[in-house]
Design a protein around this motif. Structure first.
Motif, PDB file in Angstrom:
ATOM      1  N   THR A  22       0.830  -1.197   0.000  1.00 46.29           N
ATOM      2  CA  THR A  22       0.000   0.000   0.000  1.00 46.29           C
ATOM      3  C   THR A  22       0.871   1.255   0.000  1.00 46.29           C
ATOM      4  O   THR A  22       0.553   2.244  -0.671  1.00 46.29           O
ATOM      5  CB  THR A  22      -0.930  -0.014   1.228  1.00 46.29           C
ATOM      6  N   HIS A  48      -7.589   0.797  -0.033  1.00 49.18           N
ATOM      7  CA  HIS A  48      -8.332  -0.045   0.911  1.00 49.18           C
ATOM      8  C   HIS A  48      -9.631   0.637   1.312  1.00 49.18           C
ATOM      9  O   HIS A  48     -10.656  -0.001   1.470  1.00 49.18           O
ATOM     10  CB  HIS A  48      -7.512  -0.279   2.185  1.00 49.18           C
ATOM     11  N   ASP A  70      -5.344  -1.410  -5.201  1.00 49.09           N
ATOM     12  CA  ASP A  70      -4.942  -2.105  -3.985  1.00 49.09           C
ATOM     13  C   ASP A  70      -5.968  -3.203  -3.686  1.00 49.09           C
ATOM     14  O   ASP A  70      -7.074  -2.911  -3.239  1.00 49.09           O
ATOM     15  CB  ASP A  70      -4.851  -1.109  -2.821  1.00 49.09           C
ATOM     16  N   GLU A  71      -5.613  -4.425  -3.955  1.00 47.20           N
ATOM     17  CA  GLU A  71      -6.513  -5.569  -3.790  1.00 47.20           C
ATOM     18  C   GLU A  71      -7.899  -5.268  -4.369  1.00 47.20           C
ATOM     19  O   GLU A  71      -8.895  -5.240  -3.655  1.00 47.20           O
ATOM     20  CB  GLU A  71      -6.607  -5.963  -2.317  1.00 47.20           C
TER      21      GLU A  71
END
Ligand SMILES: Nc1ncnc2c1ncn2[C@@H]1O[C@H](COP(=O)(O)OP(=O)(O)OP(=O)(O)O)[C@@H](O)[C@H]1O
Ligand SMILES: [Mg+2]
Lengths: 222, 224
Positions: A40, A80, A152-153
């Motif tokens: 991150t 996130h 991010d993911e």
């Protein structure tokens, strides 16, 4: 995109050390690493939200942090956190960001449709499920048709159907240069050109995806 | 910049309308404080410097509540990141937040002033009202600018609730002093006196000074 010896600290603790890599326009970099490895941090640095403490960082050909102003509107950052106001509806949030990015209001309806949130677009974000919020966050990240996507993911909390639905927006065929973090060895490598492994703030491997196997990725988490 | 400020301000006012987080708290706080003064001072009519002091200091303390909450949504819901990623002038957020706080304070005073007149003030408010409104508008401007600056600074720290009053109160002493002195003759027994020009000028100059300081430093507050 180009990094040379890039590093970042939080107070005394190094979150990222000596990262050197180059990514050509239109290519995809996938970033693996255990929790706290610095994924991150890397993305936030590329997004101009964190200034590098060491080394050189060039994004879309411009040096950071000096030229941050020039690249900001061309980056789509999916973090996130959804970066949505909980008391506003999805549509209101997207309209707000559309105005900040000087994007036509019609685009808001188009991205809402594309992430399958037209039906619940007028509900306050606070009343939506995690997956629905993630869909809206994706809509927000691609609203201004960015040249660089920092994800991010991106598939966290999405069901398989939703993951397939958002693929044209944030997948390899989106046309954008992409940096994607992932915890999924098989899925992460798909559609990626280059793989970066981070462990304890350092680069563990950096190689074309063809040369990276599940064994090397598994090694990171050991 | 104008359209960015308008966009941010519209979002600010919509959020306050939906959540009703700041303004009702500030209104209730100021009315409750006037009630407490009413009994604490054991008088139902105050005049002159006492009246203006009670009026202004209460409004200042009420403002602290709003200042405390000014950036909470940005901080907790990612508004800062979303804003910093947009290709816009960052000073726009300072302007929008300060204007929003200014509006909140004006709304609070619409409720607080009648309560003050009812519970505490000796002479009738009507005669002094136009001049008093002018004084309060200038005071609100100062509180809004300094409050936004302090709130922006405090939100980055852990002890926000402590930092805000600790920084804002000293910085706002000149605003309170000038506003209270300006209002004193307005609230005297036997008819409103003239507005003291020198105190009003001081208030305006202090407002302007901090507006310039805020313009200069706000960018750095948002930067990592
Ligand atoms: N705001 C912060 N303040 C202090 N330290 C931080 C902050 N953000 C991250 N760190 C630290 O930096 C390091 C890297 O964190 P980062 O968030 O980049 O990890 P990550 O690889 O994204 O992990 P995850 O898989 O859990 O998302 C960690 O040691 C973390 O504790
Ligand atoms: Mg992370």
């Amino acid at each position: 995109m180009q990094l040379r010896g890039a590093g970042r600290r939080y107070g005394e603790r190094a979150a990222l050390r000596d990262v050197t890599l180059e990514l050509e326009a239109g290519r995809t970099l996938v970033v693996f690493g255990p929790n706290g490895a610095g994924k991150t941090t890397l993305l936030r640095m590329l997004a101009t939200l964190l200034r590098p403490h060491a080394g050189e960082v060039r994004v879309l050909g411009r040096p950071l942090p000096d030229d941050g102003y020039a690249v900001r509107g061309r980056i789509g950052f999916l973090s996130h956190e959804a970066l949505l106001y909980r008391e506003l509806s999805g549509r209101e949030n997207l309209r707000f960001y559309a105005r900040l990015h000087r994007v036509a209001p019609a685009r808001v309806d188009a991205v809402l449709e594309a992430v399958g949130m037209t039906g619940r677009g007028d509900d306050p974000v606070a009343e939506l499920s995690r997956g629905m919020i993630q869909r809206l966050a994706i809509a927000r990240a691609v609203l201004h048709e960015p040249d660089l996507l920092l994800l991010d993911e991106p598939l966290a909390n999405l069901d398989p159907a939703a993951a397939a639905q958002v693929a044209p927006l944030i997948g390899p065929d989106s046309g954008a240069t992409r940096v994607v973090t992932s915890h999924d060895p098989a899925g992460g490598l798909q559609g990626a050109d280059l793989a970066l492994g981070l462990k304890a703030a350092r680069v563990a491997f950096l190689a074309p995806t063809a040369e990276i196997g599940p064994a090397q990725i598994g090694e990171l988490y050991r | 910049m104008r359209s960015t400020v308008a966009t941010l301000l519209a979002k600010e006012l919509t959020l306050e309308w939906r959540t009703r987080e700041s303004v009702p708290a500030m209104v209730l706080f100021s009315i409750a404080t006037y009630v407490v003064f009413h009994f604490g001072l054991d008088r139902d009519r105050v005049t002159g410097d006492l009246a203006s002091g009670v009026l202004v200091v209460t409004l200042l303390f009420a403002a602290i509540l709003g200042i405390n909450r000014l950036f909470v949504a940005e901080h907790e819901q990612g508004g800062f990141d979303g804003f910093l990623l947009a290709p816009v002038d960052r000073t726009a957020m300072l302007v929008a937040k300060a204007v929003a706080l200014f509006c909140f304070l004006c709304i609070v005073e619409v409720f607080a002033l009648p309560a003050f007149a009812l519970l505490l003030l000796g002479p009738p408010l009507t005669q002094a009202l136009p001049a008093l409104v002018l004084v309060l508008l200038l005071a609100n401007a100062g509180i809004a600018v300094i409050g936004t600056l302090v709130a922006g600074l405090a939100i980055q720290t852990r002890a926000r609730d402590l930092i805000v009053p600790l920084l804002a109160l000293p910085l706002l002493v000149p605003v309170v002093l000038a506003a209270a002195r300006s209002a004193t003759p307005l609230l005297q027994d036997g008819g409103a006196g003239a507005l003291p020009g020198n105190w009003m000028a001081m208030l305006a100059i202090y407002d302007l000074l901090f507006a310039l300081i805020a313009f200069a430093v706000f960018d750095f507050l948002l930067e990592d």
